[in-house]
Structure formats: C-alpha cells, structure tokens
Design a protein around this motif. Structure first.
Motif, PDB file in Angstrom:
ATOM      1  N   SER A  15      80.605  30.205  49.793  1.00  0.00           N
ATOM      2  CA  SER A  15      81.598  30.971  49.041  1.00  0.00           C
ATOM      3  C   SER A  15      82.248  30.091  47.968  1.00  0.00           C
ATOM      4  N   TRP A  16      82.864  30.746  47.002  1.00  0.00           N
ATOM      5  CA  TRP A  16      83.560  30.003  45.947  1.00  0.00           C
ATOM      6  C   TRP A  16      84.665  29.134  46.551  1.00  0.00           C
ATOM      7  N   SER A  23      84.659  25.259  45.739  1.00  0.00           N
ATOM      8  CA  SER A  23      85.763  24.693  44.953  1.00  0.00           C
ATOM      9  C   SER A  23      86.566  23.668  45.750  1.00  0.00           C
ATOM     10  N   LYS A  61      88.781  32.812  39.806  1.00  0.00           N
ATOM     11  CA  LYS A  61      87.856  32.091  40.686  1.00  0.00           C
ATOM     12  C   LYS A  61      86.785  31.370  39.869  1.00  0.00           C
ATOM     13  N   LYS A  62      87.246  30.439  39.072  1.00  0.00           N
ATOM     14  CA  LYS A  62      86.324  29.665  38.244  1.00  0.00           C
ATOM     15  C   LYS A  62      86.795  28.216  38.198  1.00  0.00           C
ATOM     16  N   TYR A 110      81.589  26.559  38.284  1.00  0.00           N
ATOM     17  CA  TYR A 110      81.323  27.197  39.572  1.00  0.00           C
ATOM     18  C   TYR A 110      82.086  28.519  39.551  1.00  0.00           C
ATOM     19  N   GLN A 111      81.410  29.627  39.853  1.00  0.00           N
ATOM     20  CA  GLN A 111      82.078  30.916  39.984  1.00  0.00           C
ATOM     21  C   GLN A 111      81.338  31.776  41.000  1.00  0.00           C
ATOM     22  N   PRO A 112      82.032  32.738  41.596  1.00  0.00           N
ATOM     23  CA  PRO A 112      81.364  33.588  42.576  1.00  0.00           C
ATOM     24  C   PRO A 112      80.087  34.192  41.991  1.00  0.00           C
ATOM     25  N   SER A 113      79.067  34.246  42.804  1.00  0.00           N
ATOM     26  CA  SER A 113      77.774  34.772  42.373  1.00  0.00           C
ATOM     27  C   SER A 113      77.875  36.260  42.052  1.00  0.00           C
ATOM     28  N   THR A 170      77.886  31.105  45.386  1.00  0.00           N
ATOM     29  CA  THR A 170      78.544  30.593  44.183  1.00  0.00           C
ATOM     30  C   THR A 170      77.507  30.170  43.162  1.00  0.00           C
TER      31      THR A 170
END
Length: 193
Positions: free
Chosen positions: A13-14, A18, A91-92, A114-117, A125
């Motif tokens: 997960s993000w 992160s 969420k980045k 990196y960001q949620p897929s 991610t």
C-alpha cells in the motif's frame, strides 16, 4: 543529455511504501552498502498544504573506476542532495535529487514518485523514476555522448539494485511493523473487553 526512465508497481500500500521510504538505506538493505550516511538537513510541514518537505544529504562510497577518480581528482566519497515532498492529501511522495560531487563534469537530476496504483489503490503503489544525465564536456560531442551513455547504463544497473533493495526493506517493514500493529490492536481489544 540522456534520459533514464523506469516504472514499476510495488505490491504494498501507499502507506507502507511512503513509511518504508525513510528506511530505504537501513542496515538490512544489502543492495545499498555504498550509502555511508543519510543526514536530514531540514524537515517541516507546510501549514497551508500539510505537505512534509525534507532535505537530506546522502553520503556514498564512490564506485567509479580508479582512473576516473585520478583524472578528475577528489576522493572516493560522493554526496547527493535530496528534497522530498510527502503529500498525505493526494497520497503522493515526490523525491528530487542531484549529485553534488563532480557536478561540474556530470550532472544527474533524478525525480522519483510513489502514488497509489491505478489498478489497486488500496494494496499497490506505482513507482516512477526518471533521471536526466548531462555530461559537461564543452564541445567534445563524441566524448560527451559516450560519457552520457555509460552513465545511463550504470544508472539503469543501480536503479535495478535499488528497487530490489527497497523490496527487501518493504518486506522486512511489513513483518516487523505489521506484527507490532497486530499486537497493538489485540491490546486495544483486550482493554475494551
């Protein structure tokens, strides 16, 4: 100028990615033994946006061929300046880095996000990396092109090793911190019961 670009998706997960990002150069990452130190220069949360902005200095053991070190002077230690932005609202994570060592000969400017897929935003991610590599050799176009090509290839190899190392950090983080979170939840449940 040559450009290196790479994308992949981590099966984490993000939030996991992160968080683990800050442990990327930890002792259990055997893919980054060249990183000698990571020093945080500044860290602050932007009041209007909630974005965490961090500046770091990364000190590495240079693995350039000895003839290059002799020709250019200096030692085997190199420094990279990194600025990162963690935006919890969107969420980045965005990380921008540039080399400080030998920057008058070769400039490397890297950006990582990196960001949620898009395919599975809760469990995966997306990772994106690009580097702009410029040899600063004046008018020697053939020499400049060869240096840039060799640098892109070396960057490609290091990026692959870096992703493998980060996967190991993510797995270890999930095991260690997942167990810790599970224990905390059990304790909370026992207090309620």
């Amino acid at each position: 100028m040559k450009v290196f670009a790479s994308d992949c998706t981590f099966d984490y997960s993000w939030e996991e990615v992160s968080t683990a990002n800050w442990r990327k150069y930890c002792p259990w990452n055997d893919k980054s033994p060249h990183v000698m130190a990571v020093d945080t220069l500044s860290r602050r949360i932007e009041p209007d946006t909630g974005i965490l902005r961090t500046e770091r200095l990364i000190t590495c053991q240079q693995n350039a061929p000895q003839w290059v070190v002799s020709l250019l002077g200096g030692g085997t230690t190199s420094h990279v300046y990194e600025v990162s932005y963690v935006d919890p609202a969107s969420k980045k994570v965005t990380m921008c880095s540039t080399n400080l060592t030998w920057s008058n000969v070769l400039s490397v400017r890297e950006t990582v996000t990196y960001q949620p897929s898009k395919t599975d935003p809760l469990r995966k991610t997306d990772f994106s990396q690009d580097a702009k590599i410029t040899a600063l050799c004046g008018g020697w176009q053939k020499v400049k092109a060869k240096i840039e090509e060799a640098s892109v290839e070396r960057f490609r190899e290091n990026a692959k090793r870096g992703r493998e190392g980060f996967e190991a950090v993510l797995e270890m983080s999930r095991r260690v911190f997942g167990e810790q979170r599970e224990l905390e939840l059990r304790q909370q449940q026992q207090m309620v019961a």
